[in-house]
Write a protein that holds these residues in place. Structure first.
Motif, mmCIF file in Angstrom:
data_model
loop_
_atom_site.group_PDB
_atom_site.id
_atom_site.type_symbol
_atom_site.label_atom_id
_atom_site.label_comp_id
_atom_site.label_asym_id
_atom_site.label_seq_id
_atom_site.Cartn_x
_atom_site.Cartn_y
_atom_site.Cartn_z
ATOM 1 N N VAL A 1 13.116 12.302 11.126
ATOM 2 C CA VAL A 1 12.975 12.181 9.671
ATOM 3 C C VAL A 1 14.099 11.345 9.076
ATOM 4 O O VAL A 1 13.873 10.577 8.125
ATOM 5 N N GLU A 2 15.297 11.413 9.636
ATOM 6 C CA GLU A 2 16.383 10.553 9.147
ATOM 7 C C GLU A 2 15.960 9.088 9.196
ATOM 8 O O GLU A 2 16.197 8.327 8.250
ATOM 9 N N HIS A 3 15.349 8.687 10.277
ATOM 10 C CA HIS A 3 14.910 7.295 10.417
ATOM 11 C C HIS A 3 13.752 6.987 9.477
ATOM 12 O O HIS A 3 13.700 5.906 8.871
ATOM 13 N N LEU A 4 12.831 7.924 9.335
ATOM 14 C CA LEU A 4 11.695 7.703 8.438
ATOM 15 C C LEU A 4 12.141 7.583 6.983
ATOM 16 O O LEU A 4 11.556 6.826 6.213
ATOM 17 N N GLU B 1 0.814 -1.217 0.000
ATOM 18 C CA GLU B 1 0.000 0.000 0.000
ATOM 19 C C GLU B 1 0.847 1.266 0.000
ATOM 20 O O GLU B 1 0.381 2.321 -0.433
ATOM 21 N N TRP B 2 2.092 1.179 0.463
ATOM 22 C CA TRP B 2 3.001 2.318 0.460
ATOM 23 C C TRP B 2 3.782 2.440 -0.855
ATOM 24 O O TRP B 2 4.221 3.528 -1.211
ATOM 25 N N ASN B 3 3.986 1.337 -1.553
ATOM 26 C CA ASN B 3 4.888 1.276 -2.708
ATOM 27 C C ASN B 3 4.555 2.286 -3.807
ATOM 28 O O ASN B 3 3.392 2.554 -4.094
ATOM 29 N N ASN B 4 5.619 2.776 -4.426
ATOM 30 C CA ASN B 4 5.531 3.633 -5.612
ATOM 31 C C ASN B 4 4.733 4.907 -5.382
ATOM 32 O O ASN B 4 4.030 5.376 -6.280
ATOM 33 N N LYS B 5 4.856 5.432 -4.192
ATOM 34 C CA LYS B 5 4.227 6.710 -3.862
ATOM 35 C C LYS B 5 5.324 7.640 -3.357
ATOM 36 O O LYS B 5 6.482 7.237 -3.261
ATOM 37 N N ALA B 6 4.966 8.857 -3.054
ATOM 38 C CA ALA B 6 5.944 9.839 -2.554
ATOM 39 C C ALA B 6 5.563 10.281 -1.152
ATOM 40 O O ALA B 6 4.390 10.239 -0.775
ATOM 41 N N VAL B 7 6.578 10.713 -0.403
ATOM 42 C CA VAL B 7 6.350 11.214 0.953
ATOM 43 C C VAL B 7 7.218 12.437 1.205
ATOM 44 O O VAL B 7 8.369 12.488 0.779
ATOM 45 N N GLY C 1 12.669 4.185 2.030
ATOM 46 C CA GLY C 1 13.432 3.461 1.007
ATOM 47 C C GLY C 1 13.115 1.980 0.996
ATOM 48 O O GLY C 1 12.967 1.369 -0.061
ATOM 49 N N ALA C 2 12.997 1.384 2.172
ATOM 50 C CA ALA C 2 12.691 -0.045 2.267
ATOM 51 C C ALA C 2 11.296 -0.363 1.748
ATOM 52 O O ALA C 2 11.032 -1.475 1.288
ATOM 53 N N LEU C 3 10.401 0.622 1.798
ATOM 54 C CA LEU C 3 9.015 0.424 1.349
ATOM 55 C C LEU C 3 8.788 0.905 -0.081
ATOM 56 O O LEU C 3 7.654 0.965 -0.543
ATOM 57 N N GLU C 4 9.864 1.256 -0.766
ATOM 58 C CA GLU C 4 9.782 1.740 -2.145
ATOM 59 C C GLU C 4 8.944 3.007 -2.259
ATOM 60 O O GLU C 4 8.153 3.189 -3.176
ATOM 61 N N VAL C 5 9.145 3.901 -1.287
ATOM 62 C CA VAL C 5 8.477 5.199 -1.272
ATOM 63 C C VAL C 5 9.537 6.250 -1.567
ATOM 64 O O VAL C 5 10.600 6.260 -0.940
ATOM 65 N N ALA C 6 9.256 7.120 -2.511
ATOM 66 C CA ALA C 6 10.193 8.187 -2.861
ATOM 67 C C ALA C 6 10.021 9.339 -1.878
ATOM 68 O O ALA C 6 8.926 9.884 -1.746
ATOM 69 N N ASP C 7 11.103 9.693 -1.184
ATOM 70 C CA ASP C 7 11.002 10.789 -0.223
ATOM 71 C C ASP C 7 11.474 12.088 -0.849
ATOM 72 O O ASP C 7 12.410 12.116 -1.637
ATOM 73 N N VAL C 8 10.774 13.158 -0.502
ATOM 74 C CA VAL C 8 11.111 14.489 -0.976
ATOM 75 C C VAL C 8 12.315 14.979 -0.185
ATOM 76 O O VAL C 8 12.320 14.890 1.045
#
Length: 180
Positions: free
Chosen positions: A123-126, A103-109, A131-138
């Protein structure tokens, strides 16, 4: 239209996250191009990882997990509003993130944090989790100091130097930036 969930990452009594999330919602909604929705972890009381199968299997046994999964899946991206507890993100936020995978994959945060050091270490930990959940972080984040942004350490009052979410800074680069 793109739907962005603004996740309130704390469930503590007297938390500051509600005030900050409301501000993020107001400021982000002015920009248009997306619908912004508040997502309060208090509305999803998740016990500590009680699913018998790993989240990556998607085989959820409990209604609370299925409801949380449906909510996260319904969104196209996220802004996580998080305090910093002991140099990290709150356990309730980590637990909510760990409950799901696809549900998290291929989305942005994006991240808005607050604390003594602006919540930067949370935020460093998040970012590692994203990355492990395939979420692109801003890359850019909003950090809010409890000292300068909260009256008496409790009432959120962004300073005049920080009246709204900052725009992405433009700077000369050696290569073209696809986001500008």
């Amino acid at each position: 239209m793109t739907r962005i969930g603004i996740i309130i990452g704390s469930t503590r009594p007297n938390r500051k996250g509600e005030q900050v999330a409301a501000w993020v919602h107001r400021e982000a909604s002015r920009r248009g191009h997306a619908e912004y929705e508040l997502v309060d972890l208090r509305d999803y009381p998740l016990p500590h990882l009680d699913e018998p199968m790993p989240a990556s299997s998607g085989q959820y046994q409990h209604d609370h997990t299925r409801q949380w999964a449906a909510r996260v899946a319904s969104l196209d991206g996220f802004v996580i509003v998080t305090p910093e507890y002991n140099h990290s993100a709150p356990g309730v936020l980590k637990n909510a993130i760990d409950y799901l995978y696809a549900e998290w994959n291929n989305k942005a945060v994006g991240f808005v944090s607050y604390g003594g050091a602006g919540g930067a270490r949370a935020v460093e930990h998040l970012r590692l989790m994203a990355g492990a959940l395939e979420v692109a972080d801003v890359r850019a984040q909003v950090t809010l100091s409890l000292i300068t942004e909260f009256e008496n350490f409790s009432v959120f009052k962004p300073g005049n130097y920080n009246p709204r979410l900052p725009p992405r800074p433009r700077r000369p680069t050696a290569r073209p930036d696809p986001w500008e």
